[in-house]
Motif scaffolding. Sequence first.
Motif, mmCIF file in Angstrom:
data_model
loop_
_atom_site.group_PDB
_atom_site.id
_atom_site.type_symbol
_atom_site.label_atom_id
_atom_site.label_comp_id
_atom_site.label_asym_id
_atom_site.label_seq_id
_atom_site.Cartn_x
_atom_site.Cartn_y
_atom_site.Cartn_z
ATOM 1 N N VAL A 43 25.572 46.962 -26.757
ATOM 2 C CA VAL A 43 24.056 48.309 -26.513
ATOM 3 C C VAL A 43 22.895 48.558 -27.361
ATOM 4 N N ARG A 44 22.016 49.165 -26.308
ATOM 5 C CA ARG A 44 20.434 49.044 -26.828
ATOM 6 C C ARG A 44 20.801 49.592 -28.414
ATOM 7 N N ASN A 45 19.797 49.442 -29.476
ATOM 8 C CA ASN A 45 19.761 50.150 -30.732
ATOM 9 C C ASN A 45 19.160 50.982 -29.952
ATOM 10 N N GLY A 46 18.170 51.129 -29.852
ATOM 11 C CA GLY A 46 17.282 52.119 -28.828
ATOM 12 C C GLY A 46 17.618 53.046 -28.559
ATOM 13 N N GLN A 47 18.820 53.530 -27.392
ATOM 14 C CA GLN A 47 20.004 54.076 -26.983
ATOM 15 C C GLN A 47 20.473 54.472 -27.708
ATOM 16 N N LEU A 48 21.077 54.141 -28.516
ATOM 17 C CA LEU A 48 21.660 54.903 -29.862
ATOM 18 C C LEU A 48 20.987 55.411 -30.648
ATOM 19 N N ALA A 49 19.645 54.967 -31.114
ATOM 20 C CA ALA A 49 18.737 55.777 -31.841
ATOM 21 C C ALA A 49 18.052 57.257 -31.107
ATOM 22 N N VAL A 50 18.931 57.572 -30.387
ATOM 23 C CA VAL A 50 18.066 59.122 -29.977
ATOM 24 C C VAL A 50 19.037 59.457 -29.135
ATOM 25 N N LEU A 51 20.720 59.119 -29.248
ATOM 26 C CA LEU A 51 21.980 59.994 -28.911
ATOM 27 C C LEU A 51 21.516 61.577 -28.787
ATOM 28 N N HIS A 52 21.221 61.232 -30.240
ATOM 29 C CA HIS A 52 21.301 63.057 -30.520
ATOM 30 C C HIS A 52 19.960 63.826 -28.982
ATOM 31 N N ARG A 53 20.380 63.737 -28.682
ATOM 32 C CA ARG A 53 19.372 63.843 -27.646
ATOM 33 C C ARG A 53 19.026 63.686 -26.160
ATOM 34 N N PRO A 54 20.313 64.245 -26.174
ATOM 35 C CA PRO A 54 21.303 63.041 -24.250
ATOM 36 C C PRO A 54 20.011 62.991 -23.157
ATOM 37 N N ASN A 55 19.413 64.504 -23.610
ATOM 38 C CA ASN A 55 18.607 64.444 -21.621
ATOM 39 C C ASN A 55 17.410 62.936 -22.035
ATOM 40 N N LEU A 56 17.315 62.347 -23.341
ATOM 41 C CA LEU A 56 16.821 62.026 -23.216
ATOM 42 C C LEU A 56 16.673 60.358 -23.353
ATOM 43 N N VAL A 57 18.060 60.118 -23.846
ATOM 44 C CA VAL A 57 18.618 59.338 -23.147
ATOM 45 C C VAL A 57 18.681 58.597 -21.951
ATOM 46 N N LEU A 58 19.512 60.038 -20.770
ATOM 47 C CA LEU A 58 19.697 59.579 -19.591
ATOM 48 C C LEU A 58 18.047 59.712 -18.702
ATOM 49 N N GLY A 59 17.101 60.788 -19.070
ATOM 50 C CA GLY A 59 16.175 60.594 -18.572
ATOM 51 C C GLY A 59 14.986 59.369 -18.719
ATOM 52 N N GLN A 60 14.994 58.501 -20.187
ATOM 53 C CA GLN A 60 15.306 57.173 -20.077
ATOM 54 C C GLN A 60 15.151 56.259 -19.488
ATOM 55 N N ASP A 61 16.710 55.980 -19.674
ATOM 56 C CA ASP A 61 16.887 54.976 -18.570
ATOM 57 C C ASP A 61 17.059 55.745 -16.883
ATOM 58 N N ALA A 62 17.183 56.766 -16.714
ATOM 59 C CA ALA A 62 16.400 56.858 -14.603
ATOM 60 C C ALA A 62 15.152 56.102 -14.632
ATOM 61 N N ILE A 63 14.066 56.877 -15.565
ATOM 62 C CA ILE A 63 12.470 55.632 -15.551
ATOM 63 C C ILE A 63 12.810 54.208 -15.371
ATOM 64 N N SER A 64 14.107 53.941 -15.995
ATOM 65 C CA SER A 64 13.775 52.430 -16.428
ATOM 66 C C SER A 64 14.376 51.830 -15.413
ATOM 67 N N ARG A 65 15.336 52.488 -14.781
ATOM 68 C CA ARG A 65 16.506 52.132 -14.118
ATOM 69 C C ARG A 65 15.641 51.389 -12.627
ATOM 70 N N ALA A 66 14.500 53.198 -12.188
ATOM 71 C CA ALA A 66 13.877 52.989 -11.334
ATOM 72 C C ALA A 66 12.380 52.054 -10.962
ATOM 73 N N ALA A 67 12.046 52.013 -12.418
ATOM 74 C CA ALA A 67 10.753 51.191 -12.562
ATOM 75 C C ALA A 67 11.132 50.020 -12.455
ATOM 76 N N THR A 68 12.037 49.039 -12.728
ATOM 77 C CA THR A 68 12.668 47.976 -13.140
ATOM 78 C C THR A 68 13.352 47.013 -11.870
#
Length: 198
Positions: A43-68
């Motif tokens: 699991v990426r440390n970048g994901q683990l670092a923001v787990l206290h903000r679940p919406n940020l984890v999910l939002g960042q992943d959604a944008i990442s998948r949409a862009a890449t």
Amino acid sequence: MSSRKRPKASPSPVSWLQLGKPPKASAEVQALLDRTQEKLGYVRNGQLAVLHRPNLVLGQDAISRAATQDPDSALSRRERELIALVVSSENRCEPCVFGHAAALREITGDPVLVDRIAVNYRHAGLSERERTLADYALKITRRPGEIEPEDLDALRKAGLTDLAILDAAAVAAYFNFSNRINSALGVTPNPEAALAHR
């Protein structure tokens, strides 16, 4: 050589934050972490670092998948990873440089080429199309306020469609966001990425 065993290293923190144990992951967040583990083996440390903000984890992943990861992207996976590596190298984002260098090594099978791109893509012998994409990504990163219509004309001249230009802008913009989150929080790179595909 000493016969003494090296002391076992303690695990590195994933970031400079001192938030303690994150809340129990929702089913959606856990599914994301499981997908990452399955894809990368960690699991990426970048994901683990923001787990206290679940919406940020999910939002960042959604944008990442949409862009890449859009299957309809006008850019190849190699081109998307090239942009990600150029942006991350310019921003000196260690977790992203490690991760995108690993992905580009997997795609190209050429660790020397990838190291050259990470250090200075101008000396890496890129194709005209790749070089133009890298130049555009760098300008988005360094001087977005100076981008003019002529910058898009250069991309068209190199054979990129306007949809490819849109995709390139999205990839570069996303990784500038991702790099800044990682750097602002002191996210540590995953050693597994540094060692992958060499």
